[in-house]
Design an enzyme around this catalytic site. Structure first.
Site, mmCIF file in Angstrom:
data_model
loop_
_atom_site.group_PDB
_atom_site.id
_atom_site.type_symbol
_atom_site.label_atom_id
_atom_site.label_comp_id
_atom_site.label_asym_id
_atom_site.label_seq_id
_atom_site.Cartn_x
_atom_site.Cartn_y
_atom_site.Cartn_z
ATOM 1 N N MET A 139 0.842 -1.195 0.000
ATOM 2 C CA MET A 139 0.000 0.000 0.000
ATOM 3 C C MET A 139 0.883 1.253 0.000
ATOM 4 S SD MET A 139 -3.399 -0.935 2.065
ATOM 5 C CE MET A 139 -2.773 -0.739 3.713
ATOM 6 N N HIS A 184 9.286 -3.382 3.417
ATOM 7 C CA HIS A 184 8.824 -3.643 2.050
ATOM 8 C C HIS A 184 10.015 -3.951 1.133
ATOM 9 C CE1 HIS A 184 5.595 -0.661 3.381
ATOM 10 N NE2 HIS A 184 4.873 -1.714 3.054
ATOM 11 N N LYS A 209 5.106 -9.701 9.530
ATOM 12 C CA LYS A 209 4.562 -8.599 10.333
ATOM 13 C C LYS A 209 3.021 -8.667 10.398
ATOM 14 C CE LYS A 209 3.740 -4.237 11.620
ATOM 15 N NZ LYS A 209 2.724 -3.815 10.720
HETATM 16 P P1 AMP Z 1 1.473 -2.945 3.429
HETATM 17 O O1 AMP Z 1 2.018 -1.877 2.534
HETATM 18 O O2 AMP Z 1 1.391 -2.542 4.850
HETATM 19 O O3 AMP Z 1 0.196 -3.552 2.900
HETATM 20 O O4 AMP Z 1 2.539 -4.116 3.405
HETATM 21 C C1 AMP Z 1 2.906 -4.742 2.195
HETATM 22 C C2 AMP Z 1 3.666 -5.996 2.518
HETATM 23 O O5 AMP Z 1 4.849 -5.656 3.236
HETATM 24 C C3 AMP Z 1 2.856 -6.951 3.393
HETATM 25 O O6 AMP Z 1 3.102 -8.279 2.982
HETATM 26 C C4 AMP Z 1 3.428 -6.692 4.749
HETATM 27 O O7 AMP Z 1 3.321 -7.791 5.632
HETATM 28 C C5 AMP Z 1 4.880 -6.415 4.418
HETATM 29 N N1 AMP Z 1 5.500 -5.681 5.522
HETATM 30 C C6 AMP Z 1 5.051 -4.549 6.102
HETATM 31 N N2 AMP Z 1 5.848 -4.206 7.134
HETATM 32 C C7 AMP Z 1 6.818 -5.153 7.198
HETATM 33 C C8 AMP Z 1 7.929 -5.378 8.049
HETATM 34 N N3 AMP Z 1 8.219 -4.556 9.062
HETATM 35 N N4 AMP Z 1 8.694 -6.456 7.823
HETATM 36 C C9 AMP Z 1 8.409 -7.326 6.826
HETATM 37 N N5 AMP Z 1 7.382 -7.163 5.976
HETATM 38 C C10 AMP Z 1 6.592 -6.100 6.165
#
Ligand code: AMP
Length: 299
Positions: free
Chosen positions: A31, A38, A158
């Site tokens: 997102m 990420h 996470k």
């Molecule tokens: P989001 O943009 O929050 O939807 O996250 C996109 C992807 O990045 C998802 O698969 C999350 O689980 C992963 N993600 C977000 N934060 C972390 C983190 N601190 N460590 C590892 N992966 C992450």
């Protein structure tokens, strides 16, 4: 340079061209407001596949709170620069109408008949505190997979329960291979999150209580504690040392992952916490038995 595409249809064409050329595709849905968590997923996608592609879409379907959606950080220019430096071959964005050209009602909302059923892994925890969240996640993730048809898709531990919902989805679809990557943390231990940007400096410092609480549970596990109630009490005792609005502190068996806490002694465990630091909702988790420390702990 990372190729930037704005329409899901263009992304689908680019991915089809890669497949025709015999290239494997690693895909990372996000997102945006990208951080090193990420980018770790992107680097791994690039290392394990011929090409890596990323989606940046703040998915309205997965927000049960309009204010949360409105203030979710957005910085596409910054994201594109970070992706250039991390080996991403293509990034695409889109709109709800671009992703669901035939599924929207006249008022622009998705016809609920097109919502994906996220299945049993969506029950409890986030599913209980964010009604409809995982149906929104499963719906967009399925569509993103249909657009990109990747070889492998990369998700972060996470968002632990989300990995279980996605695992359930890929088992139904029969593709892609799911790769769950460990949680990236700030030096303080705080799990990296786009939402950390919304914390004040003081809240960000105090939010470390979450990982400290999870680590206390892991220490208790190492000492031989296997009772879910007592492990949860360890977590709550640490959380109570700060002003943190706990939504849940819970223990689950990573294999028999379900809506309620397992009874009796745990053989394997993941500890999960969610709550509010000020007005920002944060989540984190830790696998307590070390041999499953990497990924979602699924068999
Ligand atoms: P989001 O943009 O929050 O939807 O996250 C996109 C992807 O990045 C998802 O698969 C999350 O689980 C992963 N993600 C977000 N934060 C972390 C983190 N601190 N460590 C590892 N992966 C992450």
């Amino acid at each position: 340079m990372t190729l930037r595409l704005e329409a899901p249809a263009d992304a689908a064409q680019w991915c089809a061209d890669q497949r025709s050329a015999g290239r494997s595709i690693g895909f990372v849905p996000t997102m945006g407001a990208l951080h090193d968590g990420h980018l770790g997923l992107v680097r791994r996608a690039r290392a394990e596949n011929s090409v890596a592609c990323v989606s940046v879409f703040v998915n309205p379907l997965q927000f049960n709170d309009a204010a949360d959606f409105a203030r979710y950080p957005r910085d596409f220019a910054g994201d594109a620069c970070l992706l250039d430096a991390s080996g991403c071959d293509m990034v695409f964005t889109g709109t709800l109408a671009g992703f669901f050209p035939r599924e929207l009602r006249a008022d622009g909302a998705l016809d609920p008949r097109h919502l994906e059923d996220p299945g049993p892994p969506a029950e409890g925890l986030e599913g209980a505190f964010r009604p409809g969240h995982f149906a929104g996640v499963a719906t967009i993730v399925r569509r993103l997979f249909e657009v990109t048809r990747p070889t492998r898709a990369y998700f972060g531990q996470k968002d632990y329960q989300q990995t279980r919902v996605v695992r359930h989805l890929v088992e139904r679809l029969g593709f892609p291979e799911l790769v769950v990557c460990p949680t990236a943390r700030e030096d303080s231990g705080l799990a990296r999150s786009s939402r950390n940007e919304l914390l004040t400096a003081d809240e960000r410092r105090r939010a470390v209580v979450i990982v400290n609480a999870l680590r206390a549970a892991r220490e208790a596990w190492r000492r031989g504690e296997r009772d879910a109630g007592r492990l949860r009490a360890e977590i709550l005792a640490v959380l109570a040392t700060e002003r943190f609005g706990v939504e849940y502190a819970a223990l689950r068996d990573p294999i028999a992952f379900g809506a309620s806490e397992p009874a009796g002694n745990l053989r394997r465990a993941v500890a999960l916490v969610a709550g509010r630091m000020g007005r920002v909702r944060l989540i984190d988790n830790l696998i307590l038995d070390e041999d499953r420390a990497d990924g979602d702990g699924a068999p």
